[in-house]
Scaffold this motif. Structure first.
Motif, short mmCIF file in Angstrom:
data_model
loop_
_atom_site.label_atom_id
_atom_site.label_comp_id
_atom_site.label_asym_id
_atom_site.label_seq_id
_atom_site.Cartn_x
_atom_site.Cartn_y
_atom_site.Cartn_z
N ILE A 108 -23.61 4.72 18.24
CA ILE A 108 -24.00 4.80 16.83
C ILE A 108 -24.89 3.59 16.52
N HIS A 109 -26.01 3.84 15.86
CA HIS A 109 -26.95 2.76 15.55
C HIS A 109 -26.52 1.91 14.37
N ALA A 110 -25.90 2.51 13.37
CA ALA A 110 -25.46 1.76 12.19
C ALA A 110 -24.37 0.76 12.57
N ARG A 111 -24.35 -0.34 11.87
CA ARG A 111 -23.32 -1.35 12.10
C ARG A 111 -22.16 -1.13 11.13
N PRO A 112 -20.95 -1.56 11.53
CA PRO A 112 -19.82 -1.48 10.59
C PRO A 112 -20.11 -2.33 9.35
N HIS A 113 -19.57 -1.90 8.22
CA HIS A 113 -19.73 -2.69 7.00
C HIS A 113 -18.37 -2.95 6.38
N PHE A 114 -18.32 -4.03 5.63
CA PHE A 114 -17.10 -4.48 4.98
C PHE A 114 -16.96 -3.75 3.66
N ALA A 115 -15.77 -3.26 3.36
CA ALA A 115 -15.56 -2.52 2.12
C ALA A 115 -14.18 -2.84 1.56
N HIS A 116 -14.03 -2.59 0.29
CA HIS A 116 -12.74 -2.74 -0.39
C HIS A 116 -12.17 -1.34 -0.61
N SER A 117 -10.86 -1.22 -0.45
CA SER A 117 -10.21 0.06 -0.71
C SER A 117 -8.91 -0.21 -1.44
N ARG A 118 -8.22 0.84 -1.82
CA ARG A 118 -6.95 0.67 -2.52
C ARG A 118 -5.89 0.00 -1.64
N THR A 119 -6.08 0.07 -0.32
CA THR A 119 -5.11 -0.55 0.61
C THR A 119 -5.54 -1.93 1.08
N GLY A 120 -6.69 -2.39 0.61
CA GLY A 120 -7.14 -3.72 1.00
C GLY A 120 -8.53 -3.70 1.61
N GLU A 121 -8.96 -4.85 2.05
CA GLU A 121 -10.28 -4.97 2.65
C GLU A 121 -10.27 -4.41 4.06
N GLN A 122 -11.39 -3.81 4.44
CA GLN A 122 -11.46 -3.18 5.76
C GLN A 122 -12.91 -3.09 6.23
N TRP A 123 -13.03 -2.93 7.52
CA TRP A 123 -14.33 -2.65 8.14
C TRP A 123 -14.37 -1.15 8.40
N ARG A 124 -15.53 -0.57 8.16
CA ARG A 124 -15.64 0.86 8.41
C ARG A 124 -17.03 1.19 8.94
N ILE A 125 -17.05 2.32 9.65
CA ILE A 125 -18.31 2.81 10.19
C ILE A 125 -18.35 4.32 10.04
N LYS A 126 -19.52 4.82 9.66
CA LYS A 126 -19.73 6.25 9.52
C LYS A 126 -20.01 6.82 10.91
N VAL A 127 -19.29 7.88 11.24
CA VAL A 127 -19.43 8.52 12.56
C VAL A 127 -19.99 9.91 12.35
N PRO A 128 -21.26 10.12 12.70
CA PRO A 128 -21.84 11.47 12.55
C PRO A 128 -21.10 12.48 13.41
N ASN A 129 -20.89 13.66 12.86
CA ASN A 129 -20.15 14.71 13.56
C ASN A 129 -20.74 15.00 14.94
N GLY A 130 -22.04 14.95 15.08
CA GLY A 130 -22.69 15.26 16.35
C GLY A 130 -22.40 14.26 17.45
N SER A 131 -21.88 13.08 17.11
CA SER A 131 -21.59 12.08 18.13
C SER A 131 -20.17 12.20 18.67
N LEU A 132 -19.39 13.13 18.13
CA LEU A 132 -18.00 13.32 18.55
C LEU A 132 -17.82 14.60 19.35
N PRO A 133 -16.91 14.58 20.32
CA PRO A 133 -16.51 15.85 20.93
C PRO A 133 -15.73 16.65 19.88
N ASN A 134 -15.51 17.92 20.10
CA ASN A 134 -14.74 18.71 19.16
C ASN A 134 -13.27 18.34 19.29
N LEU A 135 -12.85 17.38 18.50
CA LEU A 135 -11.48 16.85 18.60
C LEU A 135 -10.43 17.87 18.16
#
Length: 191
Positions: free
Chosen positions: A43-70
């Motif tokens: 994945i070319h995008a880098r993880p970004h820092f975000a706030h959520s209801r459960t606290g601070e976290q790092w997250r990354i968007k994973v395009p569907n095409g980059s995953l096997p059919n889980l």
């Protein structure tokens, strides 16, 4: 299945969620997991820092095409009522469980028995169906008795606990590469 792919499956099973059609997210308070997924899936995008209801976290968007059919191998949303253990014939169980343990466990010293002696305790948490299957896999692979899942406050979550030598056996079996070095450095202080 290769060890690194089985470990990746463990991370995805632990952290992947569907946010909108064709868009998945991996999120955790430790940036290392998002970086590992990014590198492993290209994945070319880098993880970004975000706030959520459960606290601070790092997250990354994973395009569907980059995953096997889980879903073909049993993946379900993180908050689904039933989350099965992966149905992958050549899954490296130690690598999959290593990722799961790093993300969904606690390791501490418990005071057990009448004399309240100190003993290493590993508690692994997960959806009822998944944790039952994981307990059976660990028992088979480590030569231990099947740990009986215990209730937790969450409606669909159970825990399996290992004490003393059993905890050490499970940790030694699960240890390997790839791994989150920070988690294992902290764990090595216990065993």
């Amino acid at each position: 299945m290769a060890v690194d792919l089985s470990y990746l499956f463990g991370i995805l099973w632990s952290l992947l969620s569907l946010r909108e059609e064709g868009c998945f997210w991996v999120r955790h308070r430790n940036r290392w997991y998002a970086e590992y997924v990014r590198e492993r899936l290209g994945i070319h995008a880098r993880p970004h820092f975000a706030h959520s209801r459960t606290g601070e976290q790092w997250r990354i968007k994973v395009p569907n095409g980059s995953l096997p059919n889980l879903e073909e191998v049993g993946w379900a949303q993180r908050n689904a009522q039933t989350r099965p253990y992966p149905n992958v014939a050549d899954l490296n169980h130690a690598a999959f469980c290593r990722a799961w343990i790093e993300i969904h466990s606690t390791l501490d010293i418990a005071h057990t028995g009448r004399d309240r002696r100190e003993m290493l305790r590993l508690r692994v948490f997960g959806n009822d169906a998944l944790i039952v299957a994981m307990s059976e896999v660990i028992a088979s692979e480590c030569g231990l008795h099947v740990a009986k899942p215990q209730k937790t406050p969450g409606p669909h979550t159970k825990e399996i606990a290992y004490f003393g030598r059993s905890a050490t056996t499970v940790l030694k079996w699960a240890d390997g590469e790839p791994r989150n070095a920070v988690w294992w450095e902290r764990a090595e202080g216990f065993f």
